[in-house]
Every structure is written in C-alpha cells, then in structure tokens.
Design a protein around this motif. Sequence first.
Motif, PDB file in Angstrom:
ATOM      1  N   GLY A   9      24.232 -46.944  -5.134  1.00  0.00           N
ATOM      2  CA  GLY A   9      22.966 -47.846  -5.775  1.00  0.00           C
ATOM      3  C   GLY A   9      22.534 -48.863  -6.053  1.00  0.00           C
ATOM      4  N   PRO A  10      23.560 -49.394  -6.200  1.00  0.00           N
ATOM      5  CA  PRO A  10      22.765 -51.362  -6.286  1.00  0.00           C
ATOM      6  C   PRO A  10      23.075 -51.818  -5.723  1.00  0.00           C
ATOM      7  CG  PRO A  10      24.549 -50.970  -8.518  1.00  0.00           C
ATOM      8  CD  PRO A  10      24.182 -49.724  -7.765  1.00  0.00           C
ATOM      9  N   ALA A  25      22.498 -50.801  -2.289  1.00  0.00           N
ATOM     10  CA  ALA A  25      21.688 -50.140  -1.241  1.00  0.00           C
ATOM     11  C   ALA A  25      20.705 -51.065  -1.268  1.00  0.00           C
ATOM     12  CB  ALA A  25      22.079 -48.775  -1.099  1.00  0.00           C
ATOM     13  N   LYS A  26      19.996 -51.059  -2.683  1.00  0.00           N
ATOM     14  CA  LYS A  26      19.095 -51.342  -2.996  1.00  0.00           C
ATOM     15  C   LYS A  26      19.401 -53.069  -3.088  1.00  0.00           C
ATOM     16  CE  LYS A  26      15.779 -52.278  -7.152  1.00  0.00           C
ATOM     17  NZ  LYS A  26      15.195 -53.915  -6.011  1.00  0.00           N
ATOM     18  N   ALA A  27      19.962 -53.538  -3.481  1.00  0.00           N
ATOM     19  CA  ALA A  27      20.246 -55.063  -2.534  1.00  0.00           C
ATOM     20  C   ALA A  27      19.733 -55.041  -0.467  1.00  0.00           C
ATOM     21  CB  ALA A  27      21.338 -55.573  -2.488  1.00  0.00           C
ATOM     22  N   GLY A  60      17.777 -52.766   0.846  1.00  0.00           N
ATOM     23  CA  GLY A  60      17.163 -52.655   1.365  1.00  0.00           C
ATOM     24  C   GLY A  60      15.919 -54.120   0.953  1.00  0.00           C
ATOM     25  N   ASP A  61      15.975 -54.239  -0.061  1.00  0.00           N
ATOM     26  CA  ASP A  61      15.109 -55.530  -0.359  1.00  0.00           C
ATOM     27  C   ASP A  61      15.173 -56.766   0.164  1.00  0.00           C
ATOM     28  OD1 ASP A  61      14.106 -54.336  -3.068  1.00  0.00           O
ATOM     29  OD2 ASP A  61      15.709 -54.522  -4.120  1.00  0.00           O
ATOM     30  N   ARG A 114      12.965 -56.400   3.104  1.00  0.00           N
ATOM     31  CA  ARG A 114      11.288 -55.790   2.674  1.00  0.00           C
ATOM     32  C   ARG A 114      10.708 -56.991   2.206  1.00  0.00           C
ATOM     33  NH1 ARG A 114      13.336 -50.061   0.356  1.00  0.00           N
ATOM     34  NH2 ARG A 114      12.305 -49.183   1.064  1.00  0.00           N
ATOM     35  N   PHE A 158      15.157 -47.685   5.598  1.00  0.00           N
ATOM     36  CA  PHE A 158      14.527 -47.627   4.924  1.00  0.00           C
ATOM     37  C   PHE A 158      15.500 -46.882   4.238  1.00  0.00           C
ATOM     38  CE2 PHE A 158      11.314 -51.298   5.259  1.00  0.00           C
ATOM     39  CZ  PHE A 158      12.556 -52.200   5.187  1.00  0.00           C
ATOM     40  N   ASP A 161      17.639 -46.064   1.217  1.00  0.00           N
ATOM     41  CA  ASP A 161      16.795 -45.029  -0.336  1.00  0.00           C
ATOM     42  C   ASP A 161      17.027 -44.323  -0.951  1.00  0.00           C
ATOM     43  OD1 ASP A 161      15.246 -48.415   0.044  1.00  0.00           O
ATOM     44  OD2 ASP A 161      13.498 -46.925   0.999  1.00  0.00           O
ATOM     45  N   ASN A 162      17.703 -43.763  -0.125  1.00  0.00           N
ATOM     46  CA  ASN A 162      18.893 -42.162  -0.182  1.00  0.00           C
ATOM     47  C   ASN A 162      19.917 -41.822  -0.090  1.00  0.00           C
ATOM     48  OD1 ASN A 162      15.953 -40.685  -0.298  1.00  0.00           O
ATOM     49  ND2 ASN A 162      15.628 -41.577   1.189  1.00  0.00           N
TER      50      ASN A 162
END
Length: 880
Positions: free
Chosen positions: A382-383, A385-387, A389-390, A393, A409, A413-414
């Motif tokens: 989770g954290p 993958a978010k990093a 993606g960011d 972005r 993404f 994101d999934n």
Amino acid sequence: MTENTQQPTNGHHSAPADLPTQYTPAEVEERLYERWVDRGYFETDAKREDGGEKEPFAIVIPPPNVYGNLHVGHALEHTLIDAVTRRKRMQGYDTLWQPGMDHAGIATQNAIERQLASEGKSRHDVGREAFVERVWQWKATSGGQIAGQMRRLGDGVAWSRDRFTMDEGLSRAVQTMFKRLYDDELIYRAERIINWCPRCLTAISDIEVEYQDDDGELVSLRYGDGEDSVIVATTRAETMLGDTAVAVHPDDERYAHLIGRRIALPLTDRTIPVVADEHVDPEFGTGAVKVTPAHDPNDFEIGRRHGLPQLTVMDEHAVITVHGPFQGLDRLEARSAVVAALRAEGRVVDEKRPYRHSVGHCSRCGTTIEPRLSMQWWVRVGPLAKAAGDAVRDGRVAIHPKEMSSRYFEWVDNMHDWCISRQLWWGHRIPVWYGPDGEVVCVGPDQEAPSGPGWHQDEDVLDTWFSSGLWPFSTLGWPERTESLERFYPNSVMVTGYDILFFWVVRMMMFGLYAMDGVEPFRVIALHGMVRDQFGKKMSRSFGNVVDPLQWMDSYGADAVRFTLARGANPGVDIPVGEDWVQASRNFANKVWNATRFALLNGATIEGPLPDPAEQSAADRWILSRLNSVIAEVDGHYEDYQFAKLSDALFHFAWDEVFDWYVELSKTVFTAGGRPAEVARRVLGEVLDVTLRLLHPVIPFVTEELWTTLTGGESLVVAAWPADSGFRDPAAEREIAGVRQLVTEVRRFRADQGLQPGQRVPARLELTDPGLAAHEEAIRALLRLTAPGDGFSVTATLPVPGATVALDLSGVIDVAAERRRLTKDLAAAEKELAQTSAKLANEGFLAKAPDHVVDKIRTRRSTAEADITRIRTQLDRLPT
C-alpha cells in the motif's frame, strides 16, 4: 557542426587501400569490440581533459537470465540502450551502463534438476547444500553465456562492474531490504491464494503465468433438491469437493428465499450455506456461483467476507487428498471421475465440451497453474505503491510514451500485496529463524542468526523479482553509501519493455523510493514494444516463428540486426521484423562502406577548416545545410526516445542525400579538378565524418572501421558528438531541390520507356532557371544525356519546372513496339476500371459484401484509374 571535432592522430587519413573492396562483418566486429574493452572505453571516467568533472549519466541493463541466451527481445532492448549510452559518452558525459545477470531461481533450478534426473537422482537425493553448490559450479562453467552474446551485439557496458543477483554484495542488499521492510511491518506471513505450479512445486509470480486458450469443459451442476436447489457452472469440477458455500447477489430475487439457508453438497455428507455477496454478477450464467475459498482467488475473498471454512482438497502435486473414491487421483483424473459420479446421481444439468477458455500456465515448464491456499511471505505494498504513483504524478519521473502513464497508474493504484516467497533451494533464503517455543526472528546482514536446539531457518527463498527490484542501487553498492551510489543514483533513464512495466519497473520504483529516502531510482522510464514476426504475430515456438538474432548476426552482421530493430522501435509499440528487413539493413551498411571507399579514392579529407561558403558550390552548401538540420533532428528524437524516427532520418539522409545525390553531383567536380574539386573533397570528408558519428550509436562496427580509416582518429566511441553549427542555406536547398526534381522526372520517363539506366540518349536542355543552368553538366551526367548532334530529331518533350528537356529517342527504342505494348496495357486497365466500377455501382453487392471486400474493389479501381492516366501520358510522349 565542426566544433569539438576530434582531429586525426597522424595528421592525415589512411590510404584507400586500407579498406577492402567489400565489408565483411565477421572480420571486423570481434576485433573492434575487444579493442574497445581493452582500452577501457566503456568504463566510467569522471574527469574531462581540461581537468573539470563530467556530468554523470547512468543506466542499468535489465538483468538477463543467467540460464538464458540472447533472444530478439534482448537484441532490441540492448540496441536501444547502447545507442543512448554511446551518444551520451560522445557528448562528454561520465557514462555508466551497468551490466549484470539475474539468478533466475525457477529456470536455473529446473535446469539443474534436469541434470540430476539424467543421473537418476532428485535434488532431495543430494540435499540442499550440495544442490546449491552444484548450481554455483554450473554457473562457473556454463552459466552466463549471454554475456558473450552481448559482446557480439556490441553492448558498451562497464564490464569491470559486472554484478550477479546472488553475489555477496547484492545478497547483503537483499537481506538488508528484507530486514528493514520486516521491521517496518511491510513484510508479513499469511495464508493466501497464490499461483502454484505442481511441476516446479513453488508459488510463482503473476508475470510467470502465461495465459492461453485451452480446450476444457463447462459443466453445470445442481446443488440441493427441489426448491432448495441451485445450478452452478464450473470448468474445474474437482474443486467442488472443497466448496464451502454458494454465493448469489443480494438483490437477486430468484434466490432471496435461499439466502442464509443451507443446501446439500453432492458427493459429500456436508451441507453448505447460500450467502449473499455483491461480487456475484446476477446476469452471468445462472447468477449463482460455487465458492471454493482454498482453490480460487475470488472465492477466497468471498470466504473471508463471510467467514467461510477454507478446505484444501489437493496437495502440492495437485493430487486429491479427500473423499475416498477420488483420493490419490491427479486433478485431471479427478475431474473426469467427479463429473461421472455427479452424472450418475443426476446432478449434471448441462455439459459443454470442448469449452475453450483462458487457462494460466507456468512459463517455466508449461504446467497448468493451480490456485492454491498457502502460507507465504508477503510485501504490504500500500504505502510503497502510493509513493511509486506519486513520483510519476508530480513529475519527478517521466514515462515515455506518455500514454503509458495511465496503465502505470491503473496498476500501482490497485496493486495487491506481493507474494515474495518461493519453495525453491536456489535463491536468497528468507532471513527468518523459528525457535522451539514459537519464536520468530528476522536477521539482518550484520546480526548473528539464533542457534541451538529447535532453531531453524525458513526453508523458502525470495522471489527473483525481489532482488532485481533493488537493481538500480544495489549494483552501486547499497546499503553502503559508496562513491558510485552517490554519483550515479538516481539513474538517468530506464529503457525496458512495456510488458514488464508492472512487474519490474514498479518494484524498482517502490524499493528505490523506500530505500533511498524518497529519491526515485531513475528520472525517465522509456518503454519499447515487443518484437513480433513480419506479419505482426507474437513469436512462439509452437508457431515456428521465433527469430534467433545470433543466426542473423552470423549471416548479416551485428550492425544489420541493430539497425533493423532500432528502425522499427516506435515508443511503446510492438515491432514486426522479418529477415528481408535485416538484409536491407545489411545493404545499407554496405552502401555506407562503398560510399566511404569512393570518398577515400577521390581524396576526401578532414584536414583543416571548411572552406568559406563563398568558395563552396551550391551542392556543397546544400549538403552542409542539410547536415546541420539532420543533427538537430536526430538530437530531438534521441531526447524523446524516438529511435525509429532518428534511424529513419539517418537512413534517408545518408543514402538518399549524401550517397545518391551529393556524391553523384561531386563526380563531375572531381573530374574537372581545380579549386572547386579541393573544396568538394573537404566538404565530402566533413559530411562523412559527421554522418559516421551520427550513425555510430546505432551501427557501431562499420562506422568505427570507416571513421578511423577516414580520419585517422582514435575511436568513434570516444569521439565528440556532432553539434549543430546553425549553418543553413535555404537558397542552396531550393536550388538542389530543383535539380533533383528535374533528374527524377526524366529518370521516371526513361524507366517508363524501358530505357536501361546506363543507356545514353541525345537531348537538348532548355534551362530557364539559372539555378538549373548552373548544373547542366551534372544533370547530363546523372541522366546519361549526350549533346544533340547532326540529325538530332525531337521525338519527346518533357516540360518540368524551370526547364524543357527535348529527347531524340529514334534509334534508342522501337516506337511501334512500345506503342503496341502500351496500347495493350491501356486496354487491360480500362477493362479493370469498367469491371470494378460496375461492382461498386451495384447496390446489392455493396449491401452484402464485407467491408474489406468492398475496400479491396475500391483500391483496384483507384489503381486502374492511375494506370490509365500514366499509360496515356506515356503514349502522348511517344514520337508519332
């Protein structure tokens, strides 16, 4: 353009005799590559000649399989990376192309197990320690042959820095990463559904599952009786032995009376509940699905939501372990037996056989994958993958082509938690120890592992993608803060295939940002497509269309293979390739060779500055103007990773403009001699010098051999990349464009009349354009036009912009025979036009015929119309 030009070491070019009459790659490639390596050209070098420090440029090789051979996908990828790094090195960067190989856990273990099997043994017969030692021995003697194949392709990697995912330094990095993630509660152990290979006896990653359409069966079964019955369908009937529920949609009125009740499960003495779950699609099939939580990922999630039991009914070999009549049967044997038993009880409502559907197979051995509930190690993504993606972005990392960003993404994101444990012996063993009283201890690289009675290490090893996810920084010495890490991290760019965007690129992003305090592992992700056959079909051994680039290199040379692949490499788009295209690229290399030999034979030189434009002819100014435009164009394409466009630009400039036009225009100048010839020789030398520099990153071998002969320079590998001087001469470009247009028109007419290219024809030229008049001698030479003599008779006249060409074809062609031939061709074209027009005017035909058939008829009609126009023009031009 001429700034930073490396001057010849001996003050003059070599004699033409130094170049053989024909280019033979086998006599050049190995010799040149060994010279490059011996001289250390591919190693890093931070210092400039003036004492300053070079700007770093770093890129890693996507680590090939230690067990594998160079395939056409490698050849594409390595060609593109090599082109990028060679150009950066020529531009003066401290360039690192980091080499290395992946230990390829499953593939390598399978290979050694096959060796043991040939000796009548299994790995369990020799034991874990001896088995691993045997793998290391194999690697030392037979593994990594792909490294030699990379040399054949011309890979300019820093061999002194070669790494292996199982070497001491990278193993330390893997253990450090595991420990940090474990301590941060980002690694955990749990029972989940995984992809299981009953042949390799291990969990495998999503990327190691290959889906293909197989013939199976779809069986509809009735569970329960009377009003308390439902019909479910399955392609894996044997898994019904592990069903623990039937699920329906909560709003499906057909089953509202059954929700919460229990129904009998056939062939067993169990009853199972009917549960309501929004995952079920009421429009699909009967709207009821069987739920086997231990053998299906979707069913597992339903089971978790409803607290259902998880009954495992197969062992690791996919053999049934429950229900007496079926116990001990392989899953496929059990499938038939279960259906037969259900049929005997009247439970089979419908059977579709064969039923073609997508089935996952192990990419390593081809065995059908079995979803299986298993205790495994997982990364909580989770954290992380978010990093990842960011970073894209907010623009810290750019993806080329941009349209691939949405796919990136969609994945990050999934992203689901990542299963990282494998039931193998070859790989990084999980650094967790278990104690006699239930203790669990994760050990870092600088910690002692617990010992004593009852203590033992986890048996599993880590997924190969775990270690390769550390590649951009582990190869630079991490977890130590080495000088290389400080200098070359983050990498400048990652060039790789879009097919592993999710499985490798995302993992490098997650691990790089986590381990390096939020600093991305690379600034650009440049994605290329997959190589397909010449018809655009995916390559497969079963199709018999797999290309071996090594065979192509044997036949045509490495440059031909490289140029073919680069010329097809549009960002993110698959690349069709056929042997004919490699032959064409070989012809291009030969053209470069022959043109350079011509230049040397005619005294082309790079000595001294370019003559002043006032001394240059229009042709000289034109080619220099075009050369600078091409430099700028190629630079722009490199920065946008448009390999196909830059290769195509270089091909057409070199072949069409330099070799076909400037060289031909220069021949009359060389023949005449004098100062114009001296100027043309210097311009030709300059153009070839720069053109070879521009071509070198893509076709390094032939350009190196030619350039060192032409210039006497040390090597193109360390020569300066050409700079656009800004010189442009639009007037000269327009003037030569007029000459080219005139020559092209007359050549087309000659071809239409069936004249041989070398056949001489008397002609009178009326050149009203002064720009054309200045080139009359060259025009006549190019077109094989002689001066009109006694008895000259105009039999054909060609008006072209700025000129009129009057030709005497009497005695050159048989006019009567040519008129008969053209009349016959005209009649055939008119018949084709009539037939196709009639079909397209038929409303009934248009209503019934498929679109592609109608399109084909339209194309035939257009071709016939063009043929009629062309033939009538030819007839009009014939003498009466």
